[in-house]
Design a protein around this motif. Structure first.
Motif, PDB file in Angstrom:
ATOM      1  N   PHE A 107       0.785  -1.287  -0.217  1.00  0.00           N
ATOM      2  CA  PHE A 107       0.185   0.094  -0.002  1.00  0.00           C
ATOM      3  C   PHE A 107       0.904   1.258  -0.072  1.00  0.00           C
ATOM      4  O   PHE A 107       1.722   1.402   1.109  1.00  0.00           O
ATOM      5  CB  PHE A 107      -0.849  -0.042   1.183  1.00  0.00           C
ATOM      6  CG  PHE A 107      -2.059   1.017   1.162  1.00  0.00           C
ATOM      7  CD1 PHE A 107      -3.156   0.947   0.460  1.00  0.00           C
ATOM      8  CD2 PHE A 107      -1.933   2.249   1.826  1.00  0.00           C
ATOM      9  CE1 PHE A 107      -4.062   1.776   0.374  1.00  0.00           C
ATOM     10  CE2 PHE A 107      -2.823   3.174   1.795  1.00  0.00           C
ATOM     11  CZ  PHE A 107      -3.935   2.885   1.159  1.00  0.00           C
ATOM     12  N   PRO A 108       0.829   2.176  -0.891  1.00  0.00           N
ATOM     13  CA  PRO A 108       1.613   3.255  -1.214  1.00  0.00           C
ATOM     14  C   PRO A 108       1.446   4.234   0.176  1.00  0.00           C
ATOM     15  O   PRO A 108       0.246   4.381   0.645  1.00  0.00           O
ATOM     16  CB  PRO A 108       1.266   3.887  -2.471  1.00  0.00           C
ATOM     17  CG  PRO A 108       0.692   2.868  -3.056  1.00  0.00           C
ATOM     18  CD  PRO A 108      -0.006   1.994  -2.135  1.00  0.00           C
ATOM     19  N   MET A 109       2.667   4.965   0.599  1.00  0.00           N
ATOM     20  CA  MET A 109       2.417   5.774   1.543  1.00  0.00           C
ATOM     21  C   MET A 109       2.580   7.234   1.133  1.00  0.00           C
ATOM     22  O   MET A 109       3.814   7.607   0.280  1.00  0.00           O
ATOM     23  CB  MET A 109       3.533   5.441   2.642  1.00  0.00           C
ATOM     24  CG  MET A 109       3.667   5.920   3.982  1.00  0.00           C
ATOM     25  SD  MET A 109       4.794   5.387   5.073  1.00  0.00           S
ATOM     26  CE  MET A 109       4.280   6.355   6.729  1.00  0.00           C
ATOM     27  N   ARG A 110       2.014   8.102   1.534  1.00  0.00           N
ATOM     28  CA  ARG A 110       2.041   9.498   1.143  1.00  0.00           C
ATOM     29  C   ARG A 110       1.765  10.418   2.347  1.00  0.00           C
ATOM     30  O   ARG A 110       1.409  11.771   2.222  1.00  0.00           O
ATOM     31  CB  ARG A 110       0.840   9.786   0.042  1.00  0.00           C
ATOM     32  CG  ARG A 110      -0.283   9.802   0.468  1.00  0.00           C
ATOM     33  CD  ARG A 110      -1.215   9.899  -0.728  1.00  0.00           C
ATOM     34  NE  ARG A 110      -2.751   9.769  -0.225  1.00  0.00           N
ATOM     35  CZ  ARG A 110      -3.471  11.007  -0.129  1.00  0.00           C
ATOM     36  NH1 ARG A 110      -3.170  12.177  -0.613  1.00  0.00           N
ATOM     37  NH2 ARG A 110      -4.999  10.634   0.020  1.00  0.00           N
ATOM     38  N   ILE A 111       2.077  10.016   3.459  1.00  0.00           N
ATOM     39  CA  ILE A 111       1.716  10.765   4.853  1.00  0.00           C
ATOM     40  C   ILE A 111       3.228  10.741   5.484  1.00  0.00           C
ATOM     41  O   ILE A 111       4.103  10.009   5.680  1.00  0.00           O
ATOM     42  CB  ILE A 111       0.687  10.349   5.487  1.00  0.00           C
ATOM     43  CG1 ILE A 111       0.981   8.767   5.969  1.00  0.00           C
ATOM     44  CG2 ILE A 111      -0.738  10.243   4.703  1.00  0.00           C
ATOM     45  CD1 ILE A 111      -0.077   8.322   7.074  1.00  0.00           C
ATOM     46  N   GLN A 112       3.299  11.975   6.354  1.00  0.00           N
ATOM     47  CA  GLN A 112       4.353  11.976   7.331  1.00  0.00           C
ATOM     48  C   GLN A 112       3.836  11.597   8.754  1.00  0.00           C
ATOM     49  O   GLN A 112       2.777  12.295   9.100  1.00  0.00           O
ATOM     50  CB  GLN A 112       5.081  13.302   7.269  1.00  0.00           C
ATOM     51  CG  GLN A 112       6.169  13.644   8.301  1.00  0.00           C
ATOM     52  CD  GLN A 112       6.409  15.015   8.494  1.00  0.00           C
ATOM     53  OE1 GLN A 112       5.538  15.696   8.889  1.00  0.00           O
ATOM     54  NE2 GLN A 112       7.745  15.225   8.523  1.00  0.00           N
TER      55      GLN A 112
ATOM     56  N   THR B  35       8.241  19.432   7.845  1.00  0.00           N
ATOM     57  CA  THR B  35       7.443  18.780   7.217  1.00  0.00           C
ATOM     58  C   THR B  35       7.356  19.380   5.930  1.00  0.00           C
ATOM     59  O   THR B  35       6.928  18.357   4.845  1.00  0.00           O
ATOM     60  CB  THR B  35       5.856  18.941   8.026  1.00  0.00           C
ATOM     61  OG1 THR B  35       5.950  18.541   9.125  1.00  0.00           O
ATOM     62  CG2 THR B  35       4.710  18.315   7.189  1.00  0.00           C
ATOM     63  N   LEU B  36       7.284  20.399   5.486  1.00  0.00           N
ATOM     64  CA  LEU B  36       7.296  21.064   4.189  1.00  0.00           C
ATOM     65  C   LEU B  36       8.551  20.390   3.314  1.00  0.00           C
ATOM     66  O   LEU B  36       8.287  19.995   2.192  1.00  0.00           O
ATOM     67  CB  LEU B  36       7.536  22.642   4.095  1.00  0.00           C
ATOM     68  CG  LEU B  36       6.422  23.176   4.432  1.00  0.00           C
ATOM     69  CD1 LEU B  36       6.811  25.024   4.601  1.00  0.00           C
ATOM     70  CD2 LEU B  36       5.170  23.384   3.418  1.00  0.00           C
TER      71      LEU B  36
ATOM     72  N   GLN C 151      14.551  17.559   7.427  1.00  0.00           N
ATOM     73  CA  GLN C 151      14.503  16.235   7.648  1.00  0.00           C
ATOM     74  C   GLN C 151      15.192  15.506   6.735  1.00  0.00           C
ATOM     75  O   GLN C 151      15.366  15.832   5.527  1.00  0.00           O
ATOM     76  CB  GLN C 151      12.886  15.531   7.582  1.00  0.00           C
ATOM     77  CG  GLN C 151      12.933  13.934   7.942  1.00  0.00           C
ATOM     78  CD  GLN C 151      11.975  13.017   7.091  1.00  0.00           C
ATOM     79  OE1 GLN C 151      10.802  13.694   7.031  1.00  0.00           O
ATOM     80  NE2 GLN C 151      12.216  12.031   6.785  1.00  0.00           N
ATOM     81  N   PHE C 152      16.274  14.644   6.916  1.00  0.00           N
ATOM     82  CA  PHE C 152      17.105  13.751   6.305  1.00  0.00           C
ATOM     83  C   PHE C 152      16.076  12.671   5.341  1.00  0.00           C
ATOM     84  O   PHE C 152      15.045  12.197   5.951  1.00  0.00           O
ATOM     85  CB  PHE C 152      18.252  13.001   6.873  1.00  0.00           C
ATOM     86  CG  PHE C 152      19.207  13.977   7.468  1.00  0.00           C
ATOM     87  CD1 PHE C 152      19.031  15.237   7.108  1.00  0.00           C
ATOM     88  CD2 PHE C 152      19.871  13.493   8.535  1.00  0.00           C
ATOM     89  CE1 PHE C 152      20.098  16.268   7.875  1.00  0.00           C
ATOM     90  CE2 PHE C 152      21.095  14.287   9.097  1.00  0.00           C
ATOM     91  CZ  PHE C 152      21.050  15.625   8.913  1.00  0.00           C
TER      92      PHE C 152
END
Length: 312
Positions: free
Chosen positions: A11-16, A230-231, A294-295
């Motif tokens: 399931f693809p992930m697109r959230i932080q 986050t950006l 964020q790295f």
């Protein structure tokens, strides 16, 4: 065999999401239902071994080497602490255009030089929303387009970053920023003037600790720095996997750009596998500006990687 065979589709992930949070649990619960597996919690970090099983793989979808962005601040100017908007705009511009950070990302788009155009930000003057879910986010982006308040060109390569004011709760399906959600990105399709339109967006929590509890992901010592972290996460994921929202909606994984065999995008594994303090760091750019970022995941080192002097 690739994890994207017909018999196994992560399931693809697109959230932080914050590690150990309810938002993270809900995503990986969905992943287990979808493909019967979840990511291993190992990665390159101080004292840890590399994890090549988490390497990103190109799936054939869209990527964006020359991108653009515009920040849109919801609510009223008075909702934000004095100087926050200027600090956020300056820091994310310095970070996303820094050559040493870009050198890490270059390995995924190695046929083209990477660049970012900066569109002047928009600060709205309206009542602060109590909460936003994704239909609200999409409606807001379309409304801003209709009002002529957002950049009017290059929509196929521009991401519009909605920055939520302090206290506004972000939701996506069952996940909430009150339970570890920091942000997400996607796209919305609509017709205007008889023509199809597509706008790319991200929704970004003003992450902070409040007397009522924590909203978003608190990784730095000031909320505006959390916003920048986050950006940066969402913008680099937009660059390497812009159509993930459509891939999830249509179940067409050919739309994916870069992600892992566990469905994670470039910014996800570093958070799930490390302490926040290991991957959310303040770094000095080549222009001697200190910025919070964020790295991102690097195939070259099989884990999170900070700034480097030359591309791999």
């Amino acid at each position: 065999m690739s994890g994207y065979s017909k018999g196994y589709k992560p399931f693809p992930m697109r959230i932080q999401v914050q590690p150990g949070s309810e938002a993270e649990y809900l995503h990986y619960q969905r992943c287990r239902r979808y493909c019967g597996a979840e990511p291993a919690r190992t990665a390159l970090a101080p004292g840890a071994a590399p994890s090549p099983q988490d390497d990103l793989i190109f799936r054939g979808g869209k990527t964006i080497a020359q991108a653009g962005f515009q920040n849109i601040y919801l609510g009223r100017p008075a909702d934000f602490s004095a100087g926050d908007v200027d600090r956020i705009d300056a820091a994310i511009t310095a970070a996303i255009q820094d050559r040493r950070l870009t050198n890490v990302i270059q390995q995924y788009l190695d046929t083209q030089p990477l660049s970012w155009d900066v569109v002047p930000s928009v600060q709205l003057d309206e009542t602060r929303p109590f909460e936003l879910n994704e239909p609200d986010v999409q409606s807001k982006i379309i409304d801003l387009f209709d009002q002529g308040l957002i950049h009017g060109a290059d929509h196929d390569r521009t991401i519009f970053n909605l920055v939520l004011p302090p206290g506004t709760v972000l939701r996506l399906d069952d996940s909430s920023s009150l339970r570890g959600l920091g942000g997400y990105h996607g796209s919305v399709h609509f017709f205007r003037g008889g023509l199809p339109r597509t706008l790319y967006y991200s929704a970004n929590v003003y992450s902070e600790r409040r007397f009522t509890g924590t909203n978003g992901i608190v990784a730095f010592d000031a909320p505006w720095k959390n916003v920048v972290g986050t950006l940066y996460h969402e913008m680099v994921e937009f660059q390497t996997d812009p159509d993930v929202g459509d891939a999830i909606r249509t179940n067409d994984l050919d739309l994916i750009g870069w992600n892992s065999d566990f469905g994670q995008e470039i910014g996800d594994q570093p958070i799930s596998a490390n302490l926040l303090s290991d991957v959310f760091r303040e770094i000095e750019t080549e222009k001697k500006v200190t910025v919070p970022v964020q790295f991102m995941y690097s195939n070259a080192v099989h884990g999170a990687e900070g700034p480097i002097d030359a591309p791999h």
